[in-house]
Design an enzyme around this catalytic site. Structure first.
Site, PDB file in Angstrom:
ATOM      1  N   ARG A  51      19.327  36.400  22.380  1.00 44.03           N
ATOM      2  CA  ARG A  51      17.861  36.410  22.471  1.00 44.03           C
ATOM      3  C   ARG A  51      17.430  36.922  23.845  1.00 44.03           C
ATOM      4  O   ARG A  51      17.615  36.235  24.855  1.00 44.03           O
ATOM      5  CB  ARG A  51      17.305  35.005  22.228  1.00 44.03           C
ATOM      6  CG  ARG A  51      17.488  34.539  20.792  1.00 44.03           C
ATOM      7  CD  ARG A  51      16.816  33.211  20.551  1.00 44.03           C
ATOM      8  NE  ARG A  51      17.414  32.139  21.357  1.00 44.03           N
ATOM      9  CZ  ARG A  51      16.983  30.888  21.394  1.00 44.03           C
ATOM     10  NH1 ARG A  51      15.930  30.537  20.674  1.00 44.03           N
ATOM     11  NH2 ARG A  51      17.585  29.982  22.126  1.00 44.03           N
ATOM     12  N   ASP A  53      14.811  38.100  26.854  1.00 45.04           N
ATOM     13  CA  ASP A  53      13.532  37.624  27.386  1.00 45.04           C
ATOM     14  C   ASP A  53      12.454  38.685  27.253  1.00 45.04           C
ATOM     15  O   ASP A  53      12.725  39.855  26.955  1.00 45.04           O
ATOM     16  CB  ASP A  53      13.677  37.266  28.868  1.00 45.04           C
ATOM     17  CG  ASP A  53      14.594  36.076  29.099  1.00 45.04           C
ATOM     18  OD1 ASP A  53      14.797  35.291  28.151  1.00 45.04           O
ATOM     19  OD2 ASP A  53      15.097  35.944  30.230  1.00 45.04           O
ATOM     20  N   ARG A 207      19.797  38.177  34.991  1.00 41.87           N
ATOM     21  CA  ARG A 207      18.790  38.557  35.974  1.00 41.87           C
ATOM     22  C   ARG A 207      18.932  37.753  37.264  1.00 41.87           C
ATOM     23  O   ARG A 207      18.701  38.272  38.363  1.00 41.87           O
ATOM     24  CB  ARG A 207      17.393  38.388  35.371  1.00 41.87           C
ATOM     25  CG  ARG A 207      17.092  39.416  34.274  1.00 41.87           C
ATOM     26  CD  ARG A 207      15.867  39.036  33.471  1.00 41.87           C
ATOM     27  NE  ARG A 207      14.686  38.970  34.307  1.00 41.87           N
ATOM     28  CZ  ARG A 207      13.539  38.415  33.908  1.00 41.87           C
ATOM     29  NH1 ARG A 207      13.457  37.861  32.702  1.00 41.87           N
ATOM     30  NH2 ARG A 207      12.498  38.412  34.713  1.00 41.87           N
TER      31      ARG A 207
END
Length: 269
Positions: A51, A53, A207
Site C-alpha cells: 500500500r 502513501d 522515505r
C-alpha cells in the site's frame, strides 16, 4: 470463487490519496475496484503487493482478485485488461494480466519488494523530472550514504523508520535485503537513485530511510549515526521524511513457487 487474476499496474501517485481505498478520497484501489464492480455487477475486493502513501508512484504494483467460474469465462483476460484501462482513472494503467493459482495473494505471496527513490542535485530547476525527484541544491556524498546504509541491511526492528502512530501495538521488525545508491540518468538529467529491497516495509519506512541517509550525504551526520537511529527505536531519532514525489514502487518478486511471472514481455497488455 474459482479463479484468481493478477494485474501488474503502474500509476502516477500525485493525484491520489495513496493506494488503499478511503471513503470520499481518490485512491488507486478505489478506481480499480469501482471499474471491476461495473464490469461484474458486484463489489470485487482486491489485494495489493504494497500500500503506497499519498503521492507515491508505482511502476510494478501487483493487484490480485478472485472471480467465479462464470465471471472468468465471460471475457478473455486480454479483453478484461482493455476494459479496465478504458474505465480506470487515466493516471493508472494495467500493464500485464495473468491467471494466478487460485488463492494467490499479491500481498502474502510476495517474497520481496523493491522501491526506488530519485534525488536531483543542483541549483538549477530540473523541469523535465521535477515531479519525480527530491530536488536538493547541493551534491551528496554517495560513499558516506552507502556506508550509513550498511547499518540497515539485514533483519532489524525498524521502529525508528516508520510513522509513530502506525507502529503502536504492531510488530516493526523487517528484513532489508539490499540498499544500493548510485547516480543514473533520468530523461537526460543525472540523479541519485536509492534502491531498497526488502521482504516488506512499514508505513513511510523507505522515505524515512532516504531522509536519514540524505542527512549523512549532506554532511550533517556521520554514517555511524544511522546505526544509532536504528538502535533508538524512536521515530524522533531519525531524519526527515523524504517527499513522496521521489518514490516509486518498482517491482515485486514472487519467486518460483507462486508461478506468476508478471515480467514476461509477451504478457504485456
Amino acid at each position: 470463487m474459482e479463479h484468481t487474476v493478477a494485474l501488474e499496474v503502474s500509476y502516477d501517485g500525485a493525484p491520489f490519496s495513496g493506494f488503499a481505498r478511503q471513503p470520499g478520497q481518490l485512491t488507486v484501489q478505489g478506481s480499480i475496484e469501482d471499474s471491476l464492480a461495473l464490469l461484474y455487477g458486484r463489489p470485487v475486493e482486491t489485494t495489493c503487493a504494497g500500500r503506497t502513501d499519498a503521492g507515491v508512484h508505482a511502476r510494478g504494483q501487483v493487484v490480485s482478485f478472485d472471480l467465479s467460474g462464470d465471471e472468468f469465462a465471460s471475457r478473455p483476460l486480454s479483453a478484461l485488461a482493455r476494459s479496465l484501462n478504458a474505465l480506470i482513472d487515466d493516471r493508472v494503467a494495467v500493464k500485464r494480466i495473468k491467471e494466478a493459482p487460485f488463492g494467490f495473494s499479491a500481498r502474502f505471496d510476495a517474497v520481496s519488494r523493491e522501491y526506488r527513490y530519485f534525488i536531483y542535485e543542483g541549483a538549477d530547476r530540473p523541469v523535465l523530472v521535477s515531479d519525480r525527484v527530491w530536488h536538493l541544491k547541493r551534491p551528496l556524498d554517495i560513499e558516506a550514504m552507502v556506508e550509513g546504509s550498511s547499518y540497515l541491511v539485514g533483519e532489524h526492528d525498524f521502529k525508528s523508520f516508520c510513522m509513530a502512530a502506525s507502529a503502536e501495538g504492531k510488530p516493526t521488525c523487517r528484513n532489508v535485503f539490499k540498499i544500493a545508491i548510485d547516480r543514473e540518468e533520468l530523461l537526460g538529467e543525472e540523479v541519485v537513485v536509492v534502491k531498497v529491497i526488502g521482504n516488506a516495509f512499514l508505513h513511510s519506512m523507505v522515505r524515512t530511510i532516504v531522509g536519514t541517509l540524505v542527512a549523512v550525504g549532506a554532511g550533517r551526520r556521520n554514517p555511524s549515526w544511522v546505526g544509532e537511529v536504528l538502535e533508538a527505536r524512536d521515530r524522533c531519532a531519525a531524519g526527515e521524511n523524504a517527499p513522496a514525489a521521489g518514490l516509486v514502487f518498482w517491482r515485486v518478486d514472487y519467486g518460483s513457487a507462486a508461478s506468476v511471472p508478471m515480467r514476461k514481455e509477451e504478457d504485456r497488455v
